[in-house]
Design a protein around this motif. Structure first.
Motif, PDB file in Angstrom:
ATOM      1  N   PHE A 139     -44.247  51.814 -10.315  1.00 29.35           N
ATOM      2  CA  PHE A 139     -42.993  51.269 -10.836  1.00 29.35           C
ATOM      3  C   PHE A 139     -41.744  51.840 -10.185  1.00 29.35           C
ATOM      4  O   PHE A 139     -40.725  51.163 -10.096  1.00 29.35           O
ATOM      5  CB  PHE A 139     -42.883  51.556 -12.346  1.00 29.35           C
ATOM      6  CG  PHE A 139     -43.670  50.596 -13.185  1.00 29.35           C
ATOM      7  CD1 PHE A 139     -43.076  49.451 -13.684  1.00 29.35           C
ATOM      8  CD2 PHE A 139     -45.007  50.828 -13.480  1.00 29.35           C
ATOM      9  CE1 PHE A 139     -43.788  48.552 -14.455  1.00 29.35           C
ATOM     10  CE2 PHE A 139     -45.731  49.932 -14.254  1.00 29.35           C
ATOM     11  CZ  PHE A 139     -45.117  48.791 -14.744  1.00 29.35           C
ATOM     12  N   SER A 266     -49.411  47.307 -17.211  1.00 26.49           N
ATOM     13  CA  SER A 266     -48.318  46.519 -17.781  1.00 26.49           C
ATOM     14  C   SER A 266     -47.970  45.320 -16.904  1.00 26.49           C
ATOM     15  O   SER A 266     -48.869  44.568 -16.537  1.00 26.49           O
ATOM     16  CB  SER A 266     -47.127  47.445 -18.004  1.00 26.49           C
ATOM     17  OG  SER A 266     -46.392  47.031 -19.112  1.00 26.49           O
ATOM     18  N   ARG A 267     -46.712  45.124 -16.481  1.00 24.56           N
ATOM     19  CA  ARG A 267     -46.422  43.956 -15.632  1.00 24.56           C
ATOM     20  C   ARG A 267     -47.199  44.052 -14.321  1.00 24.56           C
ATOM     21  O   ARG A 267     -47.533  43.052 -13.703  1.00 24.56           O
ATOM     22  CB  ARG A 267     -44.914  43.830 -15.364  1.00 24.56           C
ATOM     23  CG  ARG A 267     -44.319  44.842 -14.456  1.00 24.56           C
ATOM     24  CD  ARG A 267     -42.816  44.881 -14.579  1.00 24.56           C
ATOM     25  NE  ARG A 267     -42.426  45.344 -15.905  1.00 24.56           N
ATOM     26  CZ  ARG A 267     -41.159  45.416 -16.348  1.00 24.56           C
ATOM     27  NH1 ARG A 267     -40.164  45.044 -15.572  1.00 24.56           N
ATOM     28  NH2 ARG A 267     -40.889  45.854 -17.549  1.00 24.56           N
ATOM     29  N   LYS A 270     -50.600  42.611 -14.978  1.00 21.74           N
ATOM     30  CA  LYS A 270     -50.589  41.142 -14.812  1.00 21.74           C
ATOM     31  C   LYS A 270     -50.746  40.837 -13.314  1.00 21.74           C
ATOM     32  O   LYS A 270     -51.505  39.963 -12.904  1.00 21.74           O
ATOM     33  CB  LYS A 270     -49.262  40.541 -15.291  1.00 21.74           C
ATOM     34  CG  LYS A 270     -48.795  40.971 -16.692  1.00 21.74           C
ATOM     35  CD  LYS A 270     -47.471  40.318 -17.071  1.00 21.74           C
ATOM     36  CE  LYS A 270     -46.603  41.075 -18.071  1.00 21.74           C
ATOM     37  NZ  LYS A 270     -47.094  41.398 -19.347  1.00 21.74           N
ATOM     38  N   SER A 290     -51.987  45.055 -20.055  1.00 23.35           N
ATOM     39  CA  SER A 290     -51.259  44.045 -19.268  1.00 23.35           C
ATOM     40  C   SER A 290     -50.597  42.974 -20.135  1.00 23.35           C
ATOM     41  O   SER A 290     -49.669  42.305 -19.691  1.00 23.35           O
ATOM     42  CB  SER A 290     -52.226  43.390 -18.286  1.00 23.35           C
ATOM     43  OG  SER A 290     -53.321  42.845 -18.999  1.00 23.35           O
ATOM     44  N   GLU A 304     -45.938  39.701 -27.808  1.00 22.36           N
ATOM     45  CA  GLU A 304     -45.101  38.915 -26.898  1.00 22.36           C
ATOM     46  C   GLU A 304     -45.664  37.496 -26.717  1.00 22.36           C
ATOM     47  O   GLU A 304     -46.881  37.309 -26.702  1.00 22.36           O
ATOM     48  CB  GLU A 304     -45.029  39.631 -25.543  1.00 22.36           C
ATOM     49  CG  GLU A 304     -43.963  39.081 -24.624  1.00 22.36           C
ATOM     50  CD  GLU A 304     -43.776  39.954 -23.375  1.00 22.36           C
ATOM     51  OE1 GLU A 304     -44.716  40.684 -22.995  1.00 22.36           O
ATOM     52  OE2 GLU A 304     -42.672  39.892 -22.796  1.00 22.36           O
ATOM     53  N   ILE A 309     -41.392  35.994 -23.084  1.00 23.80           N
ATOM     54  CA  ILE A 309     -41.522  36.576 -21.736  1.00 23.80           C
ATOM     55  C   ILE A 309     -40.729  35.747 -20.715  1.00 23.80           C
ATOM     56  O   ILE A 309     -40.115  36.294 -19.801  1.00 23.80           O
ATOM     57  CB  ILE A 309     -43.018  36.724 -21.341  1.00 23.80           C
ATOM     58  CG1 ILE A 309     -43.174  37.825 -20.292  1.00 23.80           C
ATOM     59  CG2 ILE A 309     -43.650  35.442 -20.819  1.00 23.80           C
ATOM     60  CD1 ILE A 309     -44.621  38.277 -20.085  1.00 23.80           C
ATOM     61  N   PHE A 313     -37.857  37.581 -18.800  1.00 26.70           N
ATOM     62  CA  PHE A 313     -38.211  37.778 -17.381  1.00 26.70           C
ATOM     63  C   PHE A 313     -38.417  36.416 -16.715  1.00 26.70           C
ATOM     64  O   PHE A 313     -39.546  36.070 -16.321  1.00 26.70           O
ATOM     65  CB  PHE A 313     -39.481  38.632 -17.270  1.00 26.70           C
ATOM     66  CG  PHE A 313     -39.400  39.935 -18.021  1.00 26.70           C
ATOM     67  CD1 PHE A 313     -38.694  41.013 -17.497  1.00 26.70           C
ATOM     68  CD2 PHE A 313     -40.009  40.085 -19.257  1.00 26.70           C
ATOM     69  CE1 PHE A 313     -38.599  42.216 -18.194  1.00 26.70           C
ATOM     70  CE2 PHE A 313     -39.922  41.283 -19.964  1.00 26.70           C
ATOM     71  CZ  PHE A 313     -39.213  42.345 -19.432  1.00 26.70           C
ATOM     72  N   TRP A 316     -40.541  36.032 -13.324  1.00 24.03           N
ATOM     73  CA  TRP A 316     -41.920  36.497 -13.099  1.00 24.03           C
ATOM     74  C   TRP A 316     -42.900  35.360 -12.784  1.00 24.03           C
ATOM     75  O   TRP A 316     -43.848  35.542 -12.032  1.00 24.03           O
ATOM     76  CB  TRP A 316     -42.437  37.248 -14.334  1.00 24.03           C
ATOM     77  CG  TRP A 316     -41.908  38.651 -14.469  1.00 24.03           C
ATOM     78  CD1 TRP A 316     -40.995  39.276 -13.642  1.00 24.03           C
ATOM     79  CD2 TRP A 316     -42.240  39.591 -15.499  1.00 24.03           C
ATOM     80  NE1 TRP A 316     -40.747  40.545 -14.114  1.00 24.03           N
ATOM     81  CE2 TRP A 316     -41.489  40.766 -15.241  1.00 24.03           C
ATOM     82  CE3 TRP A 316     -43.075  39.557 -16.610  1.00 24.03           C
ATOM     83  CZ2 TRP A 316     -41.576  41.902 -16.058  1.00 24.03           C
ATOM     84  CZ3 TRP A 316     -43.165  40.678 -17.418  1.00 24.03           C
ATOM     85  CH2 TRP A 316     -42.423  41.839 -17.141  1.00 24.03           C
ATOM     86  N   TRP A 357     -47.252  44.992 -28.947  1.00 20.43           N
ATOM     87  CA  TRP A 357     -46.521  44.040 -28.103  1.00 20.43           C
ATOM     88  C   TRP A 357     -47.467  43.336 -27.116  1.00 20.43           C
ATOM     89  O   TRP A 357     -47.326  42.156 -26.823  1.00 20.43           O
ATOM     90  CB  TRP A 357     -45.430  44.811 -27.348  1.00 20.43           C
ATOM     91  CG  TRP A 357     -44.485  43.982 -26.571  1.00 20.43           C
ATOM     92  CD1 TRP A 357     -44.291  44.006 -25.222  1.00 20.43           C
ATOM     93  CD2 TRP A 357     -43.560  43.012 -27.081  1.00 20.43           C
ATOM     94  NE1 TRP A 357     -43.316  43.110 -24.852  1.00 20.43           N
ATOM     95  CE2 TRP A 357     -42.851  42.482 -25.989  1.00 20.43           C
ATOM     96  CE3 TRP A 357     -43.272  42.517 -28.359  1.00 20.43           C
ATOM     97  CZ2 TRP A 357     -41.874  41.502 -26.120  1.00 20.43           C
ATOM     98  CZ3 TRP A 357     -42.302  41.543 -28.497  1.00 20.43           C
ATOM     99  CH2 TRP A 357     -41.622  41.051 -27.381  1.00 20.43           C
ATOM    100  N   HIS A 407     -48.207  52.631 -25.363  1.00 23.55           N
ATOM    101  CA  HIS A 407     -48.244  51.910 -24.094  1.00 23.55           C
ATOM    102  C   HIS A 407     -48.019  52.887 -22.934  1.00 23.55           C
ATOM    103  O   HIS A 407     -46.914  53.403 -22.757  1.00 23.55           O
ATOM    104  CB  HIS A 407     -47.116  50.877 -24.139  1.00 23.55           C
ATOM    105  CG  HIS A 407     -47.042  49.976 -22.955  1.00 23.55           C
ATOM    106  ND1 HIS A 407     -47.986  49.010 -22.694  1.00 23.55           N
ATOM    107  CD2 HIS A 407     -46.127  49.885 -21.959  1.00 23.55           C
ATOM    108  CE1 HIS A 407     -47.637  48.349 -21.598  1.00 23.55           C
ATOM    109  NE2 HIS A 407     -46.516  48.862 -21.124  1.00 23.55           N
TER     110      HIS A 407
HETATM  111  C1  GCU Z   1     -41.983  44.432 -21.154  1.00 22.67           C
HETATM  112  C2  GCU Z   1     -42.611  43.068 -21.083  1.00 22.67           C
HETATM  113  C3  GCU Z   1     -44.129  43.148 -20.897  1.00 22.67           C
HETATM  114  C4  GCU Z   1     -44.460  44.040 -19.729  1.00 22.67           C
HETATM  115  C5  GCU Z   1     -43.777  45.382 -19.882  1.00 22.67           C
HETATM  116  C6  GCU Z   1     -43.926  46.326 -18.683  1.00 22.67           C
HETATM  117  O1  GCU Z   1     -42.373  45.070 -22.343  1.00 22.67           O
HETATM  118  O2  GCU Z   1     -42.257  42.364 -22.249  1.00 22.67           O
HETATM  119  O3  GCU Z   1     -44.660  41.866 -20.684  1.00 22.67           O
HETATM  120  O4  GCU Z   1     -45.843  44.190 -19.585  1.00 22.67           O
HETATM  121  O5  GCU Z   1     -42.381  45.190 -20.041  1.00 22.67           O
HETATM  122  O6  GCU Z   1     -44.239  45.915 -17.605  1.00 22.67           O
HETATM  123  O7  GCU Z   1     -43.628  47.493 -18.857  1.00 22.67           O
END
Ligand code: GCU
Length: 427
Positions: A139, A266-267, A270, A290, A304, A309, A313, A316, A357, A407
């Motif tokens: 990140f 997380s993102r 995905k 994710s 979410e 979302i 975002f 995305w 979430w 998380h």
């Molecule tokens: C936000 C978003 C999530 C994502 C997360 C992250 O919470 O709503 O969909 O996974 O950020 O990437 O930290």
């Protein structure tokens, strides 16, 4: 009326408007309130005929991939550059002599000053043959992942909230701040290599970030004014970058390119899932918490939602995905089918108990509903429709655990991932 809303917009600014829009998006986090839903069947073609053999699955897989491109993540243009990486530095005495560390620049566009992804690779020094490797985007920059202070600070864009960022730029204060999520020494001690790159090298993560990343600049000589409904979103761009990282790793004789495990949180979970679905060269895929747009079922109204979302975002996904904001049941796919696209390769899904979430149960059920595809291919996925007890790892070719806590990507999660990789990469 128009005048009043213009005045309001001016007073709030863009961030205020987004925050207001988000407040209006209802979020359910109560299990009893989840409305009933019906999932599409991964083992049924769009024309209603059934998928009854591994050969049928090859065709169905193509059909599903196309649906995910057209409705969720967008289509990645063909003919993008694939240039070889160039080494920035190589150290053979890294981490107190434990590792060889290579930093490579991977050009992502064909321009005089291309978009560059900096790939940092650690390899166990004592290896006697080519090693399997974990690859994951980070990140906040490679320098935040490692304790080593001679790694160049990332030049990539950072969110304001990132530790040690000033005006979206990394500072010395951010060194090592994310190292708890990436236990490099533990990974090396188990005989694996570890490779990472900063996701914002590929495209900065904000609406409009595409201008500075591969989506804006990949098509050389082309000025983009906007995107068609099926054009690639940022998740597709990051996932394309992961495939370019794979190309770079595959050129290294010290790495076994048949055993590259992809991991994302997380993102970036995905992103890893979409990259693993598209690019079968990844031997194993791990998705940590994710959530929506990742492992969690879109039709399950918990945590979410598509509406939320795509409001928070908008960059995305592909433009068309917004059409499903209030109509998830009309989406031609759901996320269990994305997991199934990894088959027969092993996939591991993980949740955290307090991460409502991301909808832990929706993440588990996606693995469960992908299981029939694994079974068709002669493999076992998850053992039951009920979630396992906390902190225990279940499943075979589809693995799962739910960790107690919040998380995050933690050493406990990595313990399960290393065991899963040992089992499936014959290590
Ligand atoms: C936000 C978003 C999530 C994502 C997360 C992250 O919470 O709503 O969909 O996974 O950020 O990437 O930290």
């Amino acid at each position: 009326m128009i005048h009043r809303s213009l005045m309001l917009a001016a007073a709030l600014g863009l961030t205020g408007i987004i925050a207001m829009a988000q407040e209006k998006v209802p979020i359910n986090q109560v299990e009893e309130k989840v409305p009933p839903y019906t999932l599409p069947d991964p083992l049924q073609f769009s024309d209603g005929s059934s998928v009854s053999s591994p050969n049928d699955w090859v065709r169905r897989r193509r059909e599903l991939l196309r649906l995910f491109e057209a409705h969720v993540y967008g289509t990645i243009p063909t003919g993008l550059t694939r240039r070889s990486p160039s080494p920035v530095s190589i150290r053979s005495d890294s981490l107190n002599g434990l590792a060889i560390r290579k930093i490579l620049q991977v050009p992502l566009t064909d321009e005089p000053s291309p978009v560059l992804m900096e790939l940092m690779v650690y390899l166990p020094k004592n290896a006697t043959s080519a090693v399997p490797i974990f690859l994951g985007l980070n990140f906040s920059g490679n320098h935040t992942v490692t304790p080593e202070t001679d790694v160049p600070l990332s030049r990539g864009w950072l969110p304001k909230s990132a530790t040690g960022a000033t005006n979206h730029i990394a500072t010395e204060a951010s060194r090592g701040t994310d190292s708890a999520a990436w236990p490099i020494e533990q990974i090396l001690a188990r005989g694996y290599g570890f490779a990472t790159a900063h996701y914002a090298d590929i495209e900065p993560d904000f609406d409009g970030g595409w201008r500075k990343g591969v989506r804006g600049r990949a098509l050389s000589g082309h000025t983009r004014s906007g995107f068609a409904p099926e054009d690639w979103g940022a998740i597709s761009a990051w996932s394309w970058g992961l495939s370019r990282a794979f190309d770079a790793l595959a050129e290294d004789p010290l790495i076994d390119s048949k055993r590259v495990a992809l991991l994302g949180h997380s993102r970036l979970g995905k992103t890893a899932l979409w990259a693993g679905a598209r690019d079968p060269r990844f031997a194993l895929v791990i998705v940590n918490e994710s959530g929506e747009g990742g492992a969690a079922l879109a039709r399950r109204e918990f945590g979410e939602t598509i509406l939320r979302i795509t409001t928070s975002f908008p960059h995305w996904f592909c433009g068309r995905f917004k059409n499903y904001s209030r109509a998830a049941e009309t989406l031609p796919t759901d996320q269990h089918e994305l997991i199934a696209l990894i088959a027969p390769r092993p996939v591991y899904i993980a949740s955290a108990q307090e991460d409502l979430w991301a909808d832990p149960k929706g993440e588990y059920l996606a693995g469960w509903h992908a299981t029939p595809v694994y079974q068709l291919l002669g493999l076992q996925g998850l053992p039951s429709a009920s979630m396992p007890t906390l902190n225990s790892s279940v499943g075979d070719a589809v693995g799962y655990h739910i960790r107690s806590g919040k998380h995050a990507l933690t050493a406990i999660d990595w313990g399960h991932y290393l065991n899963f990789a040992d089992r499936h990469l014959n290590h």
